[in-house]
Motif scaffolding. Structure first.
Motif, PDB file in Angstrom:
ATOM      1  N   PHE A  14       0.868  -1.175   0.000  1.00 16.99           N
ATOM      2  CA  PHE A  14       0.000   0.000   0.000  1.00 16.99           C
ATOM      3  C   PHE A  14       0.900   1.219   0.000  1.00 16.99           C
ATOM      4  CE2 PHE A  14      -3.047   2.882   2.354  1.00 16.99           C
ATOM      5  CZ  PHE A  14      -3.956   2.965   1.328  1.00 16.99           C
ATOM      6  N   ALA A  15       0.951   1.915  -1.123  1.00 19.53           N
ATOM      7  CA  ALA A  15       1.828   3.085  -1.202  1.00 19.53           C
ATOM      8  C   ALA A  15       1.113   4.297  -0.615  1.00 19.53           C
ATOM      9  CB  ALA A  15       2.210   3.338  -2.651  1.00 19.53           C
ATOM     10  N   PHE A  16       1.865   5.339  -0.416  1.00 15.47           N
ATOM     11  CA  PHE A  16       1.362   6.600   0.088  1.00 15.47           C
ATOM     12  C   PHE A  16       0.887   6.542   1.523  1.00 15.47           C
ATOM     13  CE2 PHE A  16       2.577   7.699  -3.738  1.00 15.47           C
ATOM     14  CZ  PHE A  16       1.691   7.663  -4.800  1.00 15.47           C
ATOM     15  N   GLN A  17       1.385   5.579   2.253  1.00 16.38           N
ATOM     16  CA  GLN A  17       1.348   5.741   3.697  1.00 16.38           C
ATOM     17  C   GLN A  17       2.592   6.560   3.978  1.00 16.38           C
ATOM     18  OE1 GLN A  17       1.464   1.319   3.959  1.00 16.38           O
ATOM     19  NE2 GLN A  17       0.576   1.875   5.910  1.00 16.38           N
ATOM     20  N   GLN A  18       2.694   7.096   5.131  1.00 17.54           N
ATOM     21  CA  GLN A  18       3.910   7.833   5.442  1.00 17.54           C
ATOM     22  C   GLN A  18       5.080   6.868   5.461  1.00 17.54           C
ATOM     23  OE1 GLN A  18       4.457  11.188   6.017  1.00 17.54           O
ATOM     24  NE2 GLN A  18       2.441  11.256   5.057  1.00 17.54           N
ATOM     25  N   PRO A  19       6.129   7.132   4.677  1.00 16.39           N
ATOM     26  CA  PRO A  19       7.277   6.224   4.744  1.00 16.39           C
ATOM     27  C   PRO A  19       7.969   6.331   6.103  1.00 16.39           C
ATOM     28  CG  PRO A  19       7.738   8.057   3.266  1.00 16.39           C
ATOM     29  CD  PRO A  19       6.342   8.237   3.748  1.00 16.39           C
ATOM     30  N   VAL A  20       8.664   5.282   6.457  1.00 17.74           N
ATOM     31  CA  VAL A  20       9.389   5.299   7.728  1.00 17.74           C
ATOM     32  C   VAL A  20      10.363   6.471   7.731  1.00 17.74           C
ATOM     33  CG1 VAL A  20      10.055   3.369   9.211  1.00 17.74           C
ATOM     34  CG2 VAL A  20      10.198   3.112   6.715  1.00 17.74           C
ATOM     35  N   ARG A  21      10.314   7.233   8.781  1.00 16.72           N
ATOM     36  CA  ARG A  21      11.269   8.351   8.872  1.00 16.72           C
ATOM     37  C   ARG A  21      11.952   8.261  10.215  1.00 16.72           C
ATOM     38  NH1 ARG A  21       8.246  13.564   6.265  1.00 16.72           N
ATOM     39  NH2 ARG A  21       6.893  12.357   4.947  1.00 16.72           N
ATOM     40  N   PHE A  22      13.050   7.538  10.288  1.00 13.78           N
ATOM     41  CA  PHE A  22      13.800   7.648  11.528  1.00 13.78           C
ATOM     42  C   PHE A  22      15.110   8.339  11.238  1.00 13.78           C
ATOM     43  CE2 PHE A  22      14.009   3.209  10.120  1.00 13.78           C
ATOM     44  CZ  PHE A  22      15.357   3.019   9.957  1.00 13.78           C
ATOM     45  N   LYS A  23      15.621   8.946  12.254  1.00 18.57           N
ATOM     46  CA  LYS A  23      16.720   9.868  12.044  1.00 18.57           C
ATOM     47  C   LYS A  23      17.853   9.223  11.259  1.00 18.57           C
ATOM     48  CE  LYS A  23      19.069  13.599  14.388  1.00 18.57           C
ATOM     49  NZ  LYS A  23      18.952  14.321  13.124  1.00 18.57           N
ATOM     50  N   GLY A  24      18.269   9.933  10.248  1.00 18.24           N
ATOM     51  CA  GLY A  24      19.437   9.482   9.508  1.00 18.24           C
ATOM     52  C   GLY A  24      19.121   8.600   8.314  1.00 18.24           C
ATOM     53  N   ILE A  25      17.858   8.122   8.172  1.00 18.16           N
ATOM     54  CA  ILE A  25      17.569   7.226   7.035  1.00 18.16           C
ATOM     55  C   ILE A  25      17.568   8.054   5.735  1.00 18.16           C
ATOM     56  CG2 ILE A  25      15.028   7.288   7.153  1.00 18.16           C
ATOM     57  CD1 ILE A  25      15.203   4.205   6.504  1.00 18.16           C
ATOM     58  N   THR A  26      18.267   7.532   4.758  1.00 19.32           N
ATOM     59  CA  THR A  26      18.391   8.262   3.496  1.00 19.32           C
ATOM     60  C   THR A  26      17.494   7.636   2.431  1.00 19.32           C
ATOM     61  OG1 THR A  26      20.156   6.838   2.699  1.00 19.32           O
ATOM     62  CG2 THR A  26      20.826   8.788   3.971  1.00 19.32           C
ATOM     63  N   VAL A  27      17.361   8.352   1.338  1.00 16.59           N
ATOM     64  CA  VAL A  27      16.572   7.847   0.215  1.00 16.59           C
ATOM     65  C   VAL A  27      17.156   6.503  -0.242  1.00 16.59           C
ATOM     66  CG1 VAL A  27      15.985   8.312  -2.202  1.00 16.59           C
ATOM     67  CG2 VAL A  27      15.844  10.141  -0.510  1.00 16.59           C
ATOM     68  N   ARG A  28      18.478   6.415  -0.285  1.00 17.75           N
ATOM     69  CA  ARG A  28      19.142   5.173  -0.695  1.00 17.75           C
ATOM     70  C   ARG A  28      18.734   4.014   0.237  1.00 17.75           C
ATOM     71  NH1 ARG A  28      24.716   4.384  -2.657  1.00 17.75           N
ATOM     72  NH2 ARG A  28      25.035   6.592  -2.320  1.00 17.75           N
TER      73      ARG A  28
END
Ligand SMILES: Nc1ncnc2c1ncn2[C@@H]1O[C@H](COP(=O)(O)OP(=O)(O)OP(=O)(O)O)[C@@H](O)[C@H]1O
Length: 244
Positions: A83-97
């Motif tokens: 299911f796309a367009f949920q908020q992606p995981v955002r923890f400190k330091g995680i990059t697009v890569r």
């Protein structure tokens, strides 16, 4: 192949409003299916039922013949429903890569990641090592999510109104991205959208109105009737089929 059989769901809060009425729907393998219909018709709810975010009161969800009705979102993700367009995981330091590699579930070399970013119109040099945080715009986040879907290669990817919050220029690119996604992703894609240009690239269109599927078929059959809305009439008004 995804099958919904007799899915019904009432509003979780008040338990009175029936949001989905006895829905039967089959999404075949490698199909690009767009679900459309009036506001409040139940489209997002249907997507949540498929993804395992909401549980129907009755009916079954089958994936390749296996009953997954009782499976939660994590189990379904492992089984191949994204299911796309949920908020992606955002923890400190995680990059697009990092996000793209996590989505792919395997090591990706730099040219491959750059290739994906390039396809969604993000300059790899500027984005690959960028931290995924509030500084990214809504449109940038959506593009990254599309890359994640491309890299993940699951059986079914669901996008809920990908056009929301996207400017006109980016929207034109988004259509191209979906065309590419369609060619590259081996599984099926189910998109909830009101946009004619997204409907134009569908294999099949499903119209959901007032909790009922009022039309479902090949784009060539459904789209002309949908666009024939002169004078505010609605070709797929639920039950009556007459003016809304
Ligand atoms: N938790 C809830 N409690 C009560 N009503 C709800 C709940 N969730 C959804 N609804 C109602 O169910 C109906 C369907 O909502 P849903 O978001 O699925 O519609 P939609 O077709 O995606 O609409 P839109 O095109 O506006 O995004 C709406 O009338 C909505 O207000």
């Amino acid at each position: 192949m995804l099958q919904l059989k007799h899915i019904s769901l009432t509003a979780p809060e008040d338990g009175k409003k029936v949001i989905l009425h006895d829905i039967d729907l089959t999404v075949g393998d490698n199909k690009f299916v767009v679900v459309t219909g009036p506001n409040g018709g139940g489209k997002s709810t249907l997507a949540k039922v498929i993804a395992g975010i909401m549980t129907p009161e009755s009916g079954q969800v089958l994936l390749d013949g296996t009953d997954i009705t009782g499976h939660n979102i994590t189990q379904r993700a492992n089984e191949g429903i994204t299911f796309a367009f949920q908020q992606p995981v955002r923890f400190k330091g995680i990059t697009v890569r990092d996000l793209i590699i996590t989505a792919a579930g395997r090591q990706l070399d730099e040219p491959e990641i750059c290739g994906y970013l390039h396809q969604v119109g993000l300059c790899p040099r500027d984005y690959i090592d960028r931290e995924v945080n509030q500084s990214l715009s809504g449109g940038e986040i959506k593009r990254i999510e599309i890359v994640m879907a491309m890299a993940r290669k699951t059986k079914l990817t669901i996008f809920d109104e990908p056009e929301a919050g996207i400017d006109l220029w980016s929207f034109t690119n988004l259509i191209d991205v979906f065309k590419q996604l369609r060619q590259q992703v081996s599984g099926s894609i189910l998109i909830i959208s009101h946009q004619e240009r997204i409907l134009e690239i569908a294999d099949e269109i499903v119209v959901l109105a007032d909790g009922h599927i009022t039309a479902h078929g090949p784009r060539e059959e459904i789209l002309p009737a949908l666009l024939d809305t002169e004078g505010g009439s609605c070709a797929y008004c639920p039950r009556t089929g007459r003016e809304a």
